[in-house]
Design a protein around this motif. Structure first.
Motif, PDB file in Angstrom:
ATOM      1  N   ALA A   1     -36.846  88.032 131.416  1.00  0.00           N
ATOM      2  CA  ALA A   1     -36.161  87.494 130.242  1.00  0.00           C
ATOM      3  C   ALA A   1     -36.185  88.489 129.089  1.00  0.00           C
ATOM      4  O   ALA A   1     -35.191  88.640 128.358  1.00  0.00           O
ATOM      5  N   ALA A   2     -37.327  89.175 128.908  1.00  0.00           N
ATOM      6  CA  ALA A   2     -37.430  90.178 127.844  1.00  0.00           C
ATOM      7  C   ALA A   2     -36.490  91.347 128.109  1.00  0.00           C
ATOM      8  O   ALA A   2     -35.771  91.814 127.211  1.00  0.00           O
ATOM      9  N   ALA A   3     -36.466  91.810 129.356  1.00  0.00           N
ATOM     10  CA  ALA A   3     -35.609  92.942 129.718  1.00  0.00           C
ATOM     11  C   ALA A   3     -34.140  92.613 129.512  1.00  0.00           C
ATOM     12  O   ALA A   3     -33.344  93.471 129.096  1.00  0.00           O
ATOM     13  N   ALA A   4     -33.766  91.376 129.780  1.00  0.00           N
ATOM     14  CA  ALA A   4     -32.374  90.966 129.598  1.00  0.00           C
ATOM     15  C   ALA A   4     -31.956  91.043 128.134  1.00  0.00           C
ATOM     16  O   ALA A   4     -30.757  91.185 127.832  1.00  0.00           O
ATOM     17  N   ARG A   5     -32.910  90.978 127.239  1.00  0.00           N
ATOM     18  CA  ARG A   5     -32.634  91.084 125.800  1.00  0.00           C
ATOM     19  C   ARG A   5     -32.867  92.493 125.277  1.00  0.00           C
ATOM     20  O   ARG A   5     -32.772  92.740 124.067  1.00  0.00           O
ATOM     21  N   GLY A   6     -33.207  93.412 126.179  1.00  0.00           N
ATOM     22  CA  GLY A   6     -33.465  94.783 125.772  1.00  0.00           C
ATOM     23  C   GLY A   6     -34.796  94.965 125.081  1.00  0.00           C
ATOM     24  O   GLY A   6     -34.976  95.900 124.295  1.00  0.00           O
ATOM     25  N   LEU A   7     -35.757  94.088 125.383  1.00  0.00           N
ATOM     26  CA  LEU A   7     -37.078  94.113 124.757  1.00  0.00           C
ATOM     27  C   LEU A   7     -38.158  94.260 125.811  1.00  0.00           C
ATOM     28  O   LEU A   7     -37.929  94.030 126.997  1.00  0.00           O
ATOM     29  N   THR A   8     -39.346  94.611 125.361  1.00  0.00           N
ATOM     30  CA  THR A   8     -40.503  94.622 126.251  1.00  0.00           C
ATOM     31  C   THR A   8     -41.170  93.250 126.205  1.00  0.00           C
ATOM     32  O   THR A   8     -40.950  92.460 125.268  1.00  0.00           O
ATOM     33  N   LEU A   9     -41.997  92.988 127.190  1.00  0.00           N
ATOM     34  CA  LEU A   9     -42.742  91.732 127.198  1.00  0.00           C
ATOM     35  C   LEU A   9     -43.660  91.653 125.978  1.00  0.00           C
ATOM     36  O   LEU A   9     -43.818  90.589 125.372  1.00  0.00           O
ATOM     37  N   LEU A  10     -44.262  92.781 125.592  1.00  0.00           N
ATOM     38  CA  LEU A  10     -45.137  92.798 124.425  1.00  0.00           C
ATOM     39  C   LEU A  10     -44.371  92.398 123.166  1.00  0.00           C
ATOM     40  O   LEU A  10     -44.871  91.606 122.356  1.00  0.00           O
ATOM     41  N   GLN A  11     -43.188  92.906 122.995  1.00  0.00           N
ATOM     42  CA  GLN A  11     -42.398  92.576 121.816  1.00  0.00           C
ATOM     43  C   GLN A  11     -42.069  91.088 121.752  1.00  0.00           C
ATOM     44  O   GLN A  11     -42.192  90.456 120.693  1.00  0.00           O
ATOM     45  N   THR A  12     -41.664  90.524 122.863  1.00  0.00           N
ATOM     46  CA  THR A  12     -41.332  89.099 122.860  1.00  0.00           C
ATOM     47  C   THR A  12     -42.577  88.240 122.684  1.00  0.00           C
ATOM     48  O   THR A  12     -42.524  87.182 122.041  1.00  0.00           O
ATOM     49  N   ALA A  13     -43.690  88.691 123.241  1.00  0.00           N
ATOM     50  CA  ALA A  13     -44.939  87.927 123.102  1.00  0.00           C
ATOM     51  C   ALA A  13     -45.395  87.887 121.648  1.00  0.00           C
ATOM     52  O   ALA A  13     -45.865  86.848 121.158  1.00  0.00           O
ATOM     53  N   LEU A  14     -45.273  89.002 120.944  1.00  0.00           N
ATOM     54  CA  LEU A  14     -45.703  89.055 119.542  1.00  0.00           C
ATOM     55  C   LEU A  14     -44.758  88.279 118.632  1.00  0.00           C
ATOM     56  O   LEU A  14     -45.176  87.741 117.605  1.00  0.00           O
ATOM     57  N   ALA A  15     -43.492  88.226 118.991  1.00  0.00           N
ATOM     58  CA  ALA A  15     -42.518  87.521 118.158  1.00  0.00           C
ATOM     59  C   ALA A  15     -42.599  86.013 118.318  1.00  0.00           C
ATOM     60  O   ALA A  15     -42.168  85.262 117.423  1.00  0.00           O
ATOM     61  N   TYR A  16     -43.161  85.539 119.432  1.00  0.00           N
ATOM     62  CA  TYR A  16     -43.119  84.105 119.724  1.00  0.00           C
ATOM     63  C   TYR A  16     -43.929  83.235 118.759  1.00  0.00           C
ATOM     64  O   TYR A  16     -43.362  82.303 118.148  1.00  0.00           O
ATOM     65  N   PRO A  17     -45.244  83.455 118.556  1.00  0.00           N
ATOM     66  CA  PRO A  17     -45.996  82.519 117.706  1.00  0.00           C
ATOM     67  C   PRO A  17     -45.447  82.382 116.286  1.00  0.00           C
ATOM     68  O   PRO A  17     -45.340  81.247 115.786  1.00  0.00           O
ATOM     69  N   PRO A  18     -45.077  83.468 115.609  1.00  0.00           N
ATOM     70  CA  PRO A  18     -44.548  83.284 114.248  1.00  0.00           C
ATOM     71  C   PRO A  18     -43.248  82.490 114.203  1.00  0.00           C
ATOM     72  O   PRO A  18     -42.882  81.966 113.143  1.00  0.00           O
ATOM     73  N   SER A  19     -42.548  82.400 115.333  1.00  0.00           N
ATOM     74  CA  SER A  19     -41.287  81.661 115.368  1.00  0.00           C
ATOM     75  C   SER A  19     -41.487  80.170 115.544  1.00  0.00           C
ATOM     76  O   SER A  19     -40.536  79.390 115.385  1.00  0.00           O
ATOM     77  N   VAL A  20     -42.697  79.749 115.893  1.00  0.00           N
ATOM     78  CA  VAL A  20     -42.980  78.337 116.131  1.00  0.00           C
ATOM     79  C   VAL A  20     -43.156  77.609 114.803  1.00  0.00           C
ATOM     80  O   VAL A  20     -43.971  78.020 113.967  1.00  0.00           O
ATOM     81  N   PRO A  21     -42.420  76.529 114.575  1.00  0.00           N
ATOM     82  CA  PRO A  21     -42.579  75.769 113.330  1.00  0.00           C
ATOM     83  C   PRO A  21     -44.031  75.324 113.136  1.00  0.00           C
ATOM     84  O   PRO A  21     -44.649  74.770 114.041  1.00  0.00           O
ATOM     85  N   GLY A  22     -44.547  75.596 111.969  1.00  0.00           N
ATOM     86  CA  GLY A  22     -45.906  75.179 111.655  1.00  0.00           C
ATOM     87  C   GLY A  22     -46.939  76.273 111.749  1.00  0.00           C
ATOM     88  O   GLY A  22     -48.057  76.104 111.253  1.00  0.00           O
ATOM     89  N   VAL A  23     -46.631  77.396 112.386  1.00  0.00           N
ATOM     90  CA  VAL A  23     -47.616  78.475 112.499  1.00  0.00           C
ATOM     91  C   VAL A  23     -47.696  79.240 111.182  1.00  0.00           C
ATOM     92  O   VAL A  23     -46.688  79.738 110.672  1.00  0.00           O
ATOM     93  N   GLY A  24     -48.921  79.325 110.642  1.00  0.00           N
ATOM     94  CA  GLY A  24     -49.114  80.048 109.398  1.00  0.00           C
ATOM     95  C   GLY A  24     -49.377  81.522 109.617  1.00  0.00           C
ATOM     96  O   GLY A  24     -48.681  82.389 109.088  1.00  0.00           O
ATOM     97  N   VAL A  25     -50.393  81.834 110.423  1.00  0.00           N
ATOM     98  CA  VAL A  25     -50.764  83.226 110.670  1.00  0.00           C
ATOM     99  C   VAL A  25     -51.058  83.400 112.156  1.00  0.00           C
ATOM    100  O   VAL A  25     -51.644  82.519 112.795  1.00  0.00           O
ATOM    101  N   THR A  26     -50.620  84.518 112.702  1.00  0.00           N
ATOM    102  CA  THR A  26     -50.849  84.847 114.107  1.00  0.00           C
ATOM    103  C   THR A  26     -51.861  85.977 114.176  1.00  0.00           C
ATOM    104  O   THR A  26     -51.659  87.030 113.562  1.00  0.00           O
ATOM    105  N   LEU A  27     -52.940  85.775 114.913  1.00  0.00           N
ATOM    106  CA  LEU A  27     -54.010  86.770 114.970  1.00  0.00           C
ATOM    107  C   LEU A  27     -53.716  87.855 115.995  1.00  0.00           C
ATOM    108  O   LEU A  27     -53.301  87.572 117.123  1.00  0.00           O
TER     109      LEU A  27
END
Length: 315
Positions: A271-297
């Protein structure tokens, strides 16, 4: 670094915070390297530092206190209490100056040591212990207050009994703690924590591999004005490593879990490759995109590791 409101508190937290469990310890690296890491994080706009009194037998807090002195009014320090270190771990803390060069010379690894040598830990959420633990944290951190105090992984029954609440309220009234909350290990524990009206923070794992909290826990916390901390966003490294470096046996408790994780990772990489991204990039972008998340460690042992994570997070 983008800043976000932390629930209904007065705190403004950086989108990514530094998880300090890996800071300190004779197996992790040199003290000077950790100080460089903390300074680098600050210079890159990270203002949220999550630690605990048990991390590296208190050395994590001590290094944070040393690195951030003179910057205290520009950072948010969140610590956790509730674990008691056994005698062997307390002794190891005192012997660290002698043990560190020996460990490095012999190239010893923590995971190669027999479990008996590491010493036992137990939990204690009594009023006397919580007060004592907070005083110890304040000394090591070289501060007169914690911005956020969290109970460290209390069992569900401890949360439900609520015997800890008067002590945390007392610590808040006296100014030693600005806000308090709970770092939980299960969804049930998180939902139980949210039943307390004065809870200001909640910490739980959240990643592409374990997104369950995104469905109910973090949105509910947001509705109640509770600041949230997302940890383990890289799935204990599984989402950060190349496919040929992933050790599923070390991270899974059964063959069935290994197979499930392997399938998840393959799907996520695709799924990440289909968007031209690495798995690491998509993994780091996910938590901040979730409604209610304040800070991602973000967990890092070195400047190089943190630089790589921040670079991936910004793409």
């Amino acid at each position: 670094m983008q800043l976000r409101d932390f629930g209904n508190t007065s705190l403004r937290v950086s989108e990514y915070g530094l998880g300090c469990a890996r800071i300190g310890g004779v197996f992790q690296g040199s003290a000077s390297g950790f100080l460089d890491l903390l300074s680098f994080a600050f210079d890159r706009g990270i203002n949220f530092y999550d630690t605990a009194d048990m991390y590296s037998q208190g050395e994590s807090e001590a290094l944070i206190g040393k690195a951030l002195r003179g910057r205290r009014d520009r950072v948010i320090i969140a610590s956790k209490v509730g674990y008691r270190l056994g005698g062997r771990r307390r002794l190891a803390a005192k012997l660290k100056p002698l043990l560190r060069p020996l460990v490095q010379k012999l190239k010893l690894k923590r995971d190669k040591l027999p479990s008996a040598s590491k010493g036992a830990i137990s939990q204690d959420f009594s009023a006397a212990y919580l007060r004592s633990a907070v005083e110890g944290s304040l000394r090591r951190l070289r501060t007169d207050h914690l911005d956020v105090l969290q109970l460290h992984s209390p069992p569900l029954e401890v949360i439900e009994r609520g015997e800890w609440l008067p002590t945390l309220e007392e610590l808040q009234r006296t100014g030693k703690v600005r806000y308090y909350g709970i770092a939980v290990d299960t969804l049930e524990a998180g939902l139980a924590a949210l039943r307390y009206a004065n809870i200001s923070s909640l910490q739980f794992r959240l990643s592409l591999l374990e997104p369950q909290a995104a469905e109910e826990l973090f949105p509910r916390a947001r509705e109640q004005g509770v600041g949230t901390i997302a940890r383990e966003c890289l799935g204990n490294g599984l989402l950060a490593k190349p496919a040929d470096q992933v050790d599923l046996k070390a991270n899974c408790s059964s063959v069935e879990e290994e197979e499930r994780r392997a399938m998840q990772l393959a799907e996520l990489r695709g799924a990440a490759a289909a968007r031209g991204l690495t798995l690491l990039q998509t993994a780091l972008a996910y938590p901040p995109s979730v409604p209610g998340v304040g800070v991602t460690l973000l967990g890092a042992r070195s400047v190089e590791q943190l630089r790589g994570l921040l670079s991936a997070a910004q793409r």
